[in-house]
Design a protein around this motif. Sequence first.
Motif, PDB file in Angstrom:
ATOM      1  N   ILE A 158      12.056  27.770  20.519  1.00 47.53           N
ATOM      2  CA  ILE A 158      12.357  26.978  21.708  1.00 47.53           C
ATOM      3  C   ILE A 158      11.478  25.733  21.673  1.00 47.53           C
ATOM      4  O   ILE A 158      10.261  25.831  21.487  1.00 47.53           O
ATOM      5  N   VAL A 159      12.119  24.569  21.841  1.00 47.84           N
ATOM      6  CA  VAL A 159      11.390  23.298  21.819  1.00 47.84           C
ATOM      7  C   VAL A 159      11.696  22.502  23.081  1.00 47.84           C
ATOM      8  O   VAL A 159      12.723  22.698  23.728  1.00 47.84           O
ATOM      9  N   ASP A 160      10.780  21.577  23.423  1.00 47.89           N
ATOM     10  CA  ASP A 160      10.995  20.686  24.555  1.00 47.89           C
ATOM     11  C   ASP A 160      11.722  19.424  24.084  1.00 47.89           C
ATOM     12  O   ASP A 160      12.132  19.325  22.929  1.00 47.89           O
ATOM     13  N   ARG A 161      11.855  18.435  24.965  1.00 46.62           N
ATOM     14  CA  ARG A 161      12.572  17.188  24.638  1.00 46.62           C
ATOM     15  C   ARG A 161      11.974  16.436  23.451  1.00 46.62           C
ATOM     16  O   ARG A 161      12.669  15.705  22.766  1.00 46.62           O
ATOM     17  N   GLN A 162      10.669  16.596  23.245  1.00 46.99           N
ATOM     18  CA  GLN A 162       9.987  15.916  22.146  1.00 46.99           C
ATOM     19  C   GLN A 162       9.980  16.739  20.864  1.00 46.99           C
ATOM     20  O   GLN A 162       9.431  16.313  19.858  1.00 46.99           O
ATOM     21  N   GLY A 163      10.567  17.916  20.902  1.00 45.62           N
ATOM     22  CA  GLY A 163      10.605  18.774  19.724  1.00 45.62           C
ATOM     23  C   GLY A 163       9.359  19.626  19.556  1.00 45.62           C
ATOM     24  O   GLY A 163       9.184  20.263  18.525  1.00 45.62           O
ATOM     25  N   ARG A 164       8.507  19.664  20.574  1.00 48.24           N
ATOM     26  CA  ARG A 164       7.306  20.500  20.516  1.00 48.24           C
ATOM     27  C   ARG A 164       7.697  21.958  20.731  1.00 48.24           C
ATOM     28  O   ARG A 164       8.422  22.283  21.672  1.00 48.24           O
ATOM     29  N   VAL A 165       7.174  22.828  19.893  1.00 46.02           N
ATOM     30  CA  VAL A 165       7.457  24.251  20.007  1.00 46.02           C
ATOM     31  C   VAL A 165       6.784  24.800  21.258  1.00 46.02           C
ATOM     32  O   VAL A 165       5.583  24.623  21.450  1.00 46.02           O
ATOM     33  N   VAL A 166       7.584  25.470  22.108  1.00 44.25           N
ATOM     34  CA  VAL A 166       7.037  26.084  23.310  1.00 44.25           C
ATOM     35  C   VAL A 166       7.092  27.607  23.239  1.00 44.25           C
ATOM     36  O   VAL A 166       6.370  28.284  23.970  1.00 44.25           O
ATOM     37  N   ASP A 167       7.934  28.147  22.366  1.00 41.82           N
ATOM     38  CA  ASP A 167       7.995  29.599  22.167  1.00 41.82           C
ATOM     39  C   ASP A 167       8.820  29.872  20.917  1.00 41.82           C
ATOM     40  O   ASP A 167       9.576  29.002  20.473  1.00 41.82           O
ATOM     41  N   ALA A 168       8.680  31.072  20.377  1.00 36.50           N
ATOM     42  CA  ALA A 168       9.427  31.414  19.166  1.00 36.50           C
ATOM     43  C   ALA A 168       9.571  32.925  19.038  1.00 36.50           C
ATOM     44  O   ALA A 168       8.781  33.692  19.591  1.00 36.50           O
ATOM     45  N   GLY A 169      10.603  33.333  18.315  1.00 37.49           N
ATOM     46  CA  GLY A 169      10.794  34.738  17.978  1.00 37.49           C
ATOM     47  C   GLY A 169      11.380  35.594  19.085  1.00 37.49           C
ATOM     48  O   GLY A 169      11.300  36.812  19.004  1.00 37.49           O
ATOM     49  N   LEU A 170      11.987  34.980  20.101  1.00 36.26           N
ATOM     50  CA  LEU A 170      12.533  35.748  21.218  1.00 36.26           C
ATOM     51  C   LEU A 170      14.017  36.006  21.015  1.00 36.26           C
ATOM     52  O   LEU A 170      14.731  35.196  20.423  1.00 36.26           O
ATOM     53  N   ARG A 171      14.487  37.146  21.582  1.00 35.42           N
ATOM     54  CA  ARG A 171      15.902  37.500  21.553  1.00 35.42           C
ATOM     55  C   ARG A 171      16.289  38.126  22.883  1.00 35.42           C
ATOM     56  O   ARG A 171      15.445  38.560  23.647  1.00 35.42           O
ATOM     57  N   GLY A 172      17.599  38.227  23.102  1.00 34.07           N
ATOM     58  CA  GLY A 172      18.139  38.969  24.231  1.00 34.07           C
ATOM     59  C   GLY A 172      17.530  38.579  25.558  1.00 34.07           C
ATOM     60  O   GLY A 172      17.433  37.398  25.901  1.00 34.07           O
ATOM     61  N   GLU A 173      17.124  39.592  26.328  1.00 34.79           N
ATOM     62  CA  GLU A 173      16.586  39.364  27.670  1.00 34.79           C
ATOM     63  C   GLU A 173      15.295  38.551  27.643  1.00 34.79           C
ATOM     64  O   GLU A 173      15.051  37.760  28.550  1.00 34.79           O
ATOM     65  N   GLN A 174      14.464  38.737  26.620  1.00 37.30           N
ATOM     66  CA  GLN A 174      13.224  37.958  26.533  1.00 37.30           C
ATOM     67  C   GLN A 174      13.540  36.475  26.362  1.00 37.30           C
ATOM     68  O   GLN A 174      12.901  35.628  26.978  1.00 37.30           O
ATOM     69  N   LEU A 175      14.521  36.168  25.539  1.00 40.59           N
ATOM     70  CA  LEU A 175      14.908  34.773  25.334  1.00 40.59           C
ATOM     71  C   LEU A 175      15.468  34.189  26.623  1.00 40.59           C
ATOM     72  O   LEU A 175      15.076  33.101  27.047  1.00 40.59           O
ATOM     73  N   GLU A 176      16.359  34.923  27.269  1.00 39.20           N
ATOM     74  CA  GLU A 176      16.932  34.428  28.522  1.00 39.20           C
ATOM     75  C   GLU A 176      15.860  34.230  29.588  1.00 39.20           C
ATOM     76  O   GLU A 176      15.865  33.232  30.311  1.00 39.20           O
ATOM     77  N   ALA A 177      14.921  35.156  29.694  1.00 37.42           N
ATOM     78  CA  ALA A 177      13.842  35.033  30.678  1.00 37.42           C
ATOM     79  C   ALA A 177      12.979  33.798  30.395  1.00 37.42           C
ATOM     80  O   ALA A 177      12.588  33.076  31.322  1.00 37.42           O
ATOM     81  N   ALA A 178      12.680  33.537  29.137  1.00 34.05           N
ATOM     82  CA  ALA A 178      11.880  32.361  28.775  1.00 34.05           C
ATOM     83  C   ALA A 178      12.635  31.078  29.112  1.00 34.05           C
ATOM     84  O   ALA A 178      12.044  30.113  29.610  1.00 34.05           O
ATOM     85  N   ILE A 179      13.938  31.065  28.863  1.00 26.13           N
ATOM     86  CA  ILE A 179      14.757  29.901  29.180  1.00 26.13           C
ATOM     87  C   ILE A 179      14.793  29.690  30.695  1.00 26.13           C
ATOM     88  O   ILE A 179      14.583  28.578  31.179  1.00 26.13           O
TER      89      ILE A 179
END
Length: 188
Positions: A158-179
Amino acid sequence: MKLRQWPLTATLIAIALAACKPGNGNREGGQPAEQSETTEQTASRQEEFKIDFTMADIDGNQVAVTDEFAKHEITVVDFWASWCGPCRQEMPNLVNTYNKYKDKGLGIIGVSLDEDREQWTSAVSSMGMEWLQLSDLQGWHNAAAQMYGIQAIPFTIIVDRQGRVVDAGLRGEQLEAAIAARLGQQKQ
C-alpha cells in the motif's frame, strides 16, 4: 526503469502461509533471499521507501506507476499471477474491496507475474479486475518483483500519493481494514 535493490520484507513474506513461491512447483524461480534485516528495521525503512517503476499495461502502453499513485489517496500494488491458486482465491476479496472504496480514494495496480499473455488477460477479464494491470510477461523475473524482493504471491504493497510505502503484506480483512483506516472510513 530505476533499479533499486531492497527486498521489501522477507519477514512479511514469510508470514504468508498460503502463497505461490518460486521453486515450489508453481513456476520457475530461484532461492529465497536471505533475511538481512530485523522486522523493526524493515518497518522503519518502509516508512521512507518509495515505489517507482514503469511497465507495460494490458494494452502494451508504458505506464509510470507514480502517475497512477497521484490519482488516488492510496494505491494497492498487487503482485499476483493467473496460475497462482492463492492469488485467484484472494481475488474476490480484492475485487470487493476495490468496489467498496474506489470512489473514496482507492486505486489498485495489478502486477502480474505471468508469462503467457492470453492466460493473464483472460484471468483479468474472468475475475472482474477493473483496475490497471501491468506485466512484462517475465514470470518470477518480473522487473518490479525483482526490484522489490517479492518472493511469494499474492503480495500487496500500500502506497500513498507520493508512492511512499505505508503498509505491505496484507490480505483479506486485514487489507480492507488498513484501507478503511487510511481512507478514514468505517469498515462496513
